[in-house]
Every structure is written in C-alpha cells, then in structure tokens.
Design a protein around this motif. Structure first.
Motif, PDB file in Angstrom:
ATOM      1  N   LEU A   9      51.522  93.573 113.778  1.00 34.11           N
ATOM      2  CA  LEU A   9      52.861  93.438 113.217  1.00 34.11           C
ATOM      3  C   LEU A   9      53.031  92.064 112.568  1.00 34.11           C
ATOM      4  O   LEU A   9      53.660  91.953 111.514  1.00 34.11           O
ATOM      5  CB  LEU A   9      53.913  93.614 114.314  1.00 34.11           C
ATOM      6  CG  LEU A   9      54.127  95.034 114.814  1.00 34.11           C
ATOM      7  CD1 LEU A   9      55.092  95.028 115.983  1.00 34.11           C
ATOM      8  CD2 LEU A   9      54.663  95.916 113.724  1.00 34.11           C
ATOM      9  N   LYS A  10      52.445  91.064 113.215  1.00 31.84           N
ATOM     10  CA  LYS A  10      52.500  89.731 112.619  1.00 31.84           C
ATOM     11  C   LYS A  10      51.782  89.722 111.289  1.00 31.84           C
ATOM     12  O   LYS A  10      52.253  89.115 110.326  1.00 31.84           O
ATOM     13  CB  LYS A  10      51.853  88.699 113.575  1.00 31.84           C
ATOM     14  CG  LYS A  10      52.707  88.271 114.678  1.00 31.84           C
ATOM     15  CD  LYS A  10      51.965  87.180 115.445  1.00 31.84           C
ATOM     16  CE  LYS A  10      52.767  86.706 116.632  1.00 31.84           C
ATOM     17  NZ  LYS A  10      52.121  85.672 117.379  1.00 31.84           N
ATOM     18  N   SER A  11      50.659  90.387 111.241  1.00 34.86           N
ATOM     19  CA  SER A  11      49.885  90.452 110.001  1.00 34.86           C
ATOM     20  C   SER A  11      50.685  91.189 108.925  1.00 34.86           C
ATOM     21  O   SER A  11      50.749  90.761 107.768  1.00 34.86           O
ATOM     22  CB  SER A  11      48.552  91.137 110.291  1.00 34.86           C
ATOM     23  OG  SER A  11      47.923  91.498 109.104  1.00 34.86           O
ATOM     24  N   GLN A  12      51.299  92.307 109.292  1.00 39.04           N
ATOM     25  CA  GLN A  12      52.084  93.082 108.322  1.00 39.04           C
ATOM     26  C   GLN A  12      53.317  92.283 107.898  1.00 39.04           C
ATOM     27  O   GLN A  12      53.714  92.307 106.728  1.00 39.04           O
ATOM     28  CB  GLN A  12      52.507  94.416 108.939  1.00 39.04           C
ATOM     29  CG  GLN A  12      51.386  95.411 109.035  1.00 39.04           C
ATOM     30  CD  GLN A  12      51.842  96.707 109.722  1.00 39.04           C
ATOM     31  OE1 GLN A  12      52.929  96.788 110.297  1.00 39.04           O
ATOM     32  NE2 GLN A  12      50.992  97.700 109.658  1.00 39.04           N
ATOM     33  N   LEU A  13      53.913  91.573 108.894  1.00 37.77           N
ATOM     34  CA  LEU A  13      55.076  90.765 108.574  1.00 37.77           C
ATOM     35  C   LEU A  13      54.686  89.631 107.640  1.00 37.77           C
ATOM     36  O   LEU A  13      55.411  89.316 106.700  1.00 37.77           O
ATOM     37  CB  LEU A  13      55.685  90.220 109.873  1.00 37.77           C
ATOM     38  CG  LEU A  13      56.992  89.463 109.739  1.00 37.77           C
ATOM     39  CD1 LEU A  13      58.083  90.326 109.150  1.00 37.77           C
ATOM     40  CD2 LEU A  13      57.422  88.916 111.079  1.00 37.77           C
ATOM     41  N   SER A  14      53.554  89.054 107.866  1.00 38.81           N
ATOM     42  CA  SER A  14      53.055  87.983 107.018  1.00 38.81           C
ATOM     43  C   SER A  14      52.782  88.515 105.610  1.00 38.81           C
ATOM     44  O   SER A  14      53.127  87.884 104.604  1.00 38.81           O
ATOM     45  CB  SER A  14      51.803  87.410 107.650  1.00 38.81           C
ATOM     46  OG  SER A  14      51.306  86.347 106.911  1.00 38.81           O
ATOM     47  N   GLU A  15      52.181  89.677 105.524  1.00 39.68           N
ATOM     48  CA  GLU A  15      51.915  90.291 104.223  1.00 39.68           C
ATOM     49  C   GLU A  15      53.228  90.641 103.525  1.00 39.68           C
ATOM     50  O   GLU A  15      53.375  90.483 102.301  1.00 39.68           O
ATOM     51  CB  GLU A  15      51.067  91.546 104.393  1.00 39.68           C
ATOM     52  CG  GLU A  15      49.639  91.272 104.749  1.00 39.68           C
ATOM     53  CD  GLU A  15      48.843  92.544 105.030  1.00 39.68           C
ATOM     54  OE1 GLU A  15      49.373  93.662 104.770  1.00 39.68           O
ATOM     55  OE2 GLU A  15      47.722  92.419 105.497  1.00 39.68           O
ATOM     56  N   SER A  16      54.182  91.123 104.300  1.00 38.91           N
ATOM     57  CA  SER A  16      55.488  91.472 103.735  1.00 38.91           C
ATOM     58  C   SER A  16      56.192  90.217 103.237  1.00 38.91           C
ATOM     59  O   SER A  16      56.848  90.237 102.191  1.00 38.91           O
ATOM     60  CB  SER A  16      56.361  92.151 104.778  1.00 38.91           C
ATOM     61  OG  SER A  16      55.855  93.411 105.113  1.00 38.91           O
ATOM     62  N   ALA A  17      56.045  89.108 103.968  1.00 39.95           N
ATOM     63  CA  ALA A  17      56.663  87.851 103.554  1.00 39.95           C
ATOM     64  C   ALA A  17      56.045  87.374 102.250  1.00 39.95           C
ATOM     65  O   ALA A  17      56.739  86.918 101.336  1.00 39.95           O
ATOM     66  CB  ALA A  17      56.516  86.811 104.641  1.00 39.95           C
ATOM     67  N   VAL A  18      54.718  87.500 102.129  1.00 36.78           N
ATOM     68  CA  VAL A  18      54.031  87.105 100.900  1.00 36.78           C
ATOM     69  C   VAL A  18      54.488  88.005  99.760  1.00 36.78           C
ATOM     70  O   VAL A  18      54.772  87.564  98.644  1.00 36.78           O
ATOM     71  CB  VAL A  18      52.495  87.133 101.095  1.00 36.78           C
ATOM     72  CG1 VAL A  18      51.774  86.997  99.779  1.00 36.78           C
ATOM     73  CG2 VAL A  18      52.065  86.061 102.071  1.00 36.78           C
ATOM     74  N   SER A  19      54.564  89.305 100.051  1.00 34.00           N
ATOM     75  CA  SER A  19      55.010  90.264  99.033  1.00 34.00           C
ATOM     76  C   SER A  19      56.450  89.977  98.626  1.00 34.00           C
ATOM     77  O   SER A  19      56.804  90.064  97.453  1.00 34.00           O
ATOM     78  CB  SER A  19      54.908  91.686  99.553  1.00 34.00           C
ATOM     79  OG  SER A  19      53.583  92.064  99.734  1.00 34.00           O
ATOM     80  N   LEU A  20      57.264  89.619  99.634  1.00 36.97           N
ATOM     81  CA  LEU A  20      58.660  89.305  99.346  1.00 36.97           C
ATOM     82  C   LEU A  20      58.749  88.043  98.497  1.00 36.97           C
ATOM     83  O   LEU A  20      59.530  87.984  97.539  1.00 36.97           O
ATOM     84  CB  LEU A  20      59.439  89.141 100.650  1.00 36.97           C
ATOM     85  CG  LEU A  20      60.936  88.885 100.499  1.00 36.97           C
ATOM     86  CD1 LEU A  20      61.627  90.020  99.775  1.00 36.97           C
ATOM     87  CD2 LEU A  20      61.568  88.660 101.856  1.00 36.97           C
ATOM     88  N   LYS A  21      57.928  87.031  98.831  1.00 37.41           N
ATOM     89  CA  LYS A  21      57.911  85.803  98.027  1.00 37.41           C
ATOM     90  C   LYS A  21      57.468  86.126  96.604  1.00 37.41           C
ATOM     91  O   LYS A  21      58.049  85.632  95.644  1.00 37.41           O
ATOM     92  CB  LYS A  21      56.974  84.762  98.657  1.00 37.41           C
ATOM     93  CG  LYS A  21      57.530  84.072  99.843  1.00 37.41           C
ATOM     94  CD  LYS A  21      56.539  83.027 100.348  1.00 37.41           C
ATOM     95  CE  LYS A  21      57.018  82.382 101.629  1.00 37.41           C
ATOM     96  NZ  LYS A  21      56.057  81.426 102.153  1.00 37.41           N
TER      97      LYS A  21
END
Length: 165
Positions: A9-21
């Motif tokens: 989930l941390k990895s997906q959240l991190s990827e989502s944060a990058v995608s969001l940025k």
C-alpha cells in the motif's frame, strides 16, 4: 498478511503521489498553455481589428481614388473633344480662307490670314461680337484685284467636307 499489505500500500500510495504530482504538473502546464493561448487570442483580435480598420480605411481611399480617376478621365475626354473642335474649326477656317483668297498672292497686302471668312465677308478672328452684331464685317467688294472683285471659288464651299485619304 498485514505486514505484506502495508509495504504494498505504501508503494501504491507512493506511486499515486508521484502520479498525482505529475498530474498536477500537467494541469499547471495546461493552465499555463491555456493562459498563453488566451493572451495570443487577444493579441490576434487586436491585430485583426486594426487590420479590419486599416482595410476599411484602404477601401475608402480606393473608392475616393476611383472617383477621382473617373473625374479626371471625364476631364481628359472633355479636353480632347475641345482640342478636336478647335482643330476642326481651324481647318474649316483655312478651307474658307483658301476658297475666298483663291488667286490672291500670299504677299499681296490685302491678304490677311488673321481674318476669317463669314458669309463672303472678312472679319477679324475671334471677334465674337462681330459675328453676333455683324458690325465690323468688311464686304468682299472692298477686296479687289484691279478691276476684279475677289469672290470665293464656286466649286469649293466652306461647309463642304473633304475626305482625306
């Protein structure tokens, strides 16, 4: 299972944060492009309005010049007609003088090329009052060669038209 799920989930959240940025960055760029496009559109509108005003002004100027050209053409045609009329009058005057002075030597003192022939009488050129009032007309009888009176040639009349080939 919770322990495996958290790093995932941390990895997906991190990827989502990058995608969001990246998405926010793309939105900022799109907004910036839209702002630049609006500014360019306003500049083009101003340029178009200036061009339209300039074109309207050029059309008015063109119409004014066309009217002036037509006026000048009419004046030229009028002057050409006037010049042709003067030339024709001079030619007819010459024909009348030739008919009237036929047989009179050009060095004879009675010969005067500055006189016009009107109704078998001599009259000063350009004397319009004389034409109207008939007061300064000299009769043909006053122009004599010895005992002979100078008369116009019968075969040549002032109003005859001559065909020049």
């Amino acid at each position: 299972m919770k322990t495996v799920l958290i790093p995932k989930l941390k990895s997906q959240l991190s990827e989502s944060a990058v995608s969001l940025k990246d998405a926010l960055k793309a939105v900022d760029e799109a907004q910036n492009d839209a702002r630049l496009a609006r500014e360019e559109q306003e500049t083009l509108k101003v340029t178009l309005n200036e061009g339209t005003a300039g074109r309207a002004e050029a059309i008015k100027e063109q119409e004014k010049l066309a009217a002036e050209k037509e006026s000048l053409i009419a004046q030229v045609e009028e002057l050409q007609g006037f010049m042709l009329s003067i030339n024709e009058q001079s030619f007819r005057q010459g024909v009348r003088q030739v008919a009237f002075f036929h047989g009179v030597p050009s060095d004879d003192e009675r010969y005067d090329s500055n006189m016009d022939v009107v109704d078998d009488h001599l009259m000063p050129l350009g004397d319009e009052e004389a034409e109207e009032n008939d007061q300064t007309i000299h009769p043909v009888a006053e122009m004599s060669r010895g005992n002979d009176v100078i008369q116009p040639e019968e075969s040549v009349q002032p109003d005859d038209t001559l065909d020049i080939v």
